[in-house]
Design an enzyme around this catalytic site. Structure first.
Site, PDB file in Angstrom:
ATOM      1  N   ASP A 133      -8.887 -26.592 -35.243  1.00 35.35           N
ATOM      2  CA  ASP A 133     -10.116 -25.780 -35.240  1.00 35.35           C
ATOM      3  C   ASP A 133     -10.042 -24.650 -34.210  1.00 35.35           C
ATOM      4  O   ASP A 133     -10.847 -23.717 -34.254  1.00 35.35           O
ATOM      5  CB  ASP A 133     -11.354 -26.653 -35.000  1.00 35.35           C
ATOM      6  CG  ASP A 133     -11.357 -27.398 -33.668  1.00 35.35           C
ATOM      7  OD1 ASP A 133     -10.377 -27.299 -32.909  1.00 35.35           O
ATOM      8  OD2 ASP A 133     -12.359 -28.099 -33.388  1.00 35.35           O
ATOM      9  N   GLU A 134      -9.062 -24.721 -33.297  1.00 32.26           N
ATOM     10  CA  GLU A 134      -8.993 -23.723 -32.219  1.00 32.26           C
ATOM     11  C   GLU A 134      -8.674 -22.330 -32.742  1.00 32.26           C
ATOM     12  O   GLU A 134      -8.889 -21.339 -32.048  1.00 32.26           O
ATOM     13  CB  GLU A 134      -7.996 -24.167 -31.140  1.00 32.26           C
ATOM     14  CG  GLU A 134      -8.345 -25.541 -30.609  1.00 32.26           C
ATOM     15  CD  GLU A 134      -7.603 -25.972 -29.357  1.00 32.26           C
ATOM     16  OE1 GLU A 134      -7.117 -25.106 -28.609  1.00 32.26           O
ATOM     17  OE2 GLU A 134      -7.518 -27.190 -29.129  1.00 32.26           O
TER      18      GLU A 134
END
Ligand code: NAD
Ligand code: TYD
Length: 351
Positions: A133-134
């Site tokens: 998700d980064e």
């Protein structure tokens, strides 16, 4: 059979062990055994004839081509990567080499083999790329969680390298028709995580009577996903995902870092009483460019594939702490010289 890369690391080893327990197909496990790879993670697979471990680099085209020709996997699940944000800040180059260059090399080698398959094999083949998700960047406190259409805004060398690999996976689907699947998951935790990441580092330092380093004000938020839930989600996407699609996987467990650390102290004070672990919390210099908040909207996983996480943070953290308490031999083995070198570099002021 399936080919898993990075299967001696944290998520990869959990994925391989769960796969062997739950599925009938064999696994070829390709891992370079960097500092983060650990054959001790795979001890439970020892003697299992459905598990073939190969030490090697995903960027080694001759090796990967020979594994594909020999084993003819119906899927490749790519978990191999450099994964620690703080290491990427100290030295981005290995992240570019593995997460971008070697991952592209893997895609190219797989594509070359895939094009030789008969039509039926080509359409059922899958290349599943595990990402993070980064890549979406940082949210403020009130922003809605990341969806699969959130624009990529990676902020760290790690997330930039993962974003680059995601773009290449997308391009190999769009340009060549390779049946790819991409998963973007939130922070994992659970058994067998190398103690450079927040949760195992906190458990190890707490037990050792050392400071529990919390970066900045400790109010950065992550969405915590128990690793077995993540592995179940990967199996779902592999079985039912639509080629070319991406899937956000989260734990429905947004927590401030300082609350994560406090919750570990609470579980430890029940399981190993006698010390005031909370007193060990130490606020330290913030990570440069530290993303404030990550949060995942996993609606697609739920509505299209029927997946939801089974563990709450409260149940998952108890399981995790218990595993570390019950596996002191594993811990002793990973606390090698290389581990100590990293800790004294990263935490010089408080080590
Ligand atoms: P990890 O660092 O524990 O393990 C990575 C594994 O990859 C190690 O076994 C290492 O030896 C192997 N490896 C590294 N470079 C390689 C290369 N060039 N060729 C072959 N093997 C190589 O990582 P992890 O936490 O298990 O993460 C697995 C994947 O999940 C990564 O792609 C990571 O970006 C992604 N991910 C992890 C998290 C998390 O919280 N851990 C969250 C989101 C996404
Ligand atoms: P980490 O486990 O490194 O995962 P990521 O950076 O990929 O999210 O860190 C999780 C959070 O914990 C992150 O906001 C940074 C913070 N953190 C600390 O406060 N202290 C530490 O010693 C570490 C390693 C991380």
């Amino acid at each position: 059979m399936i080919l898993v890369t990075g299967g001696a690391g944290f998520i990869g080893a959990n994925f391989v062990l769960d796969w062997l327990a739950l599925e009938s197909e064999p696994v070829v496990n390709l891992d370079a055994l960097t500092y983060a790879g650990n054959l001790g993670n795979l001890a439970a697979a020892a003697g299992n004839t459905r598990h073939v471990f190969v030490r090697g680099d995903i960027g080694d085209r001759a090796l990967v081509a020979s594994l594909l020709a020999q084993h003819r996997p119906r899927a490749v699940v790519n978990l191999a990567a450099e994964t620690h944000v703080d290491r990427s800040i100290v030295g981005p180059v290995p992240f570019i080499e593995t997460n971008v260059v070697a991952t592209c090399s893997l895609l190219e080698t797989v594509k070359a083999w895939w094009t030789t398959l008969a039509m039926a094999g080509r359409s059922t083949f899958r290349f599943l790329h595990v990402s993070t998700d980064e890549v979406y960047g940082s949210l403020d406190a009130t922003a809605p969680p990341f969806t699969e259409t959130t624009a990529y805004e990676p902020n760290s060398p790690y997330s930039a390298s993962k974003a680059a690999s995601d773009h290449f996976v997308r391009a190999y689907h769009h340009t060549y028709g390779l049946p790819t699947l991409t998963t973007n998951c939130s922070n994992n935790y659970g058994p067998r995580q190398f103690p450079e990441k927040l949760i195992p580092l906190t458990i190890v330092n707490a037990l050792g009577g050392k400071p529990l380093p919390v970066y900045g004000d400790g109010h950065n938020v992550r969405d915590w996903l128990y690793v077995a839930d993540h592995c179940a989600a990967i199996r779902k996407v592999l079985a039912q995902g639509t080629p070319g699609a991406t899937y956000n996987i989260g734990g429905n467990a947004e927590m401030k870092n300082v609350d994560v650390v406090r919750s570990i102290c609470t579980v430890l004070s029940e399981r190993r009483p006698g010390r005031d672990y909370l007193q060990q919390i130490t606020f330290v210099r913030d990570r440069p460019g530290h993303d404030r908040r990550y949060a995942i909207d996993a609606t697609r996983m739920r509505s299209e594939l029927g997946w939801t996480p089974g563990e709450s943070f409260a149940s998952g953290i108890r399981r995790t702490v218990s595993w570390y308490l019950d596996n002191e031999d594993w811990l002793a083995a990973v606390m090698s010289g290389a581990y100590h070198d990293w800790v004294s570099l990263q935490y010089a002021a408080i080590a």
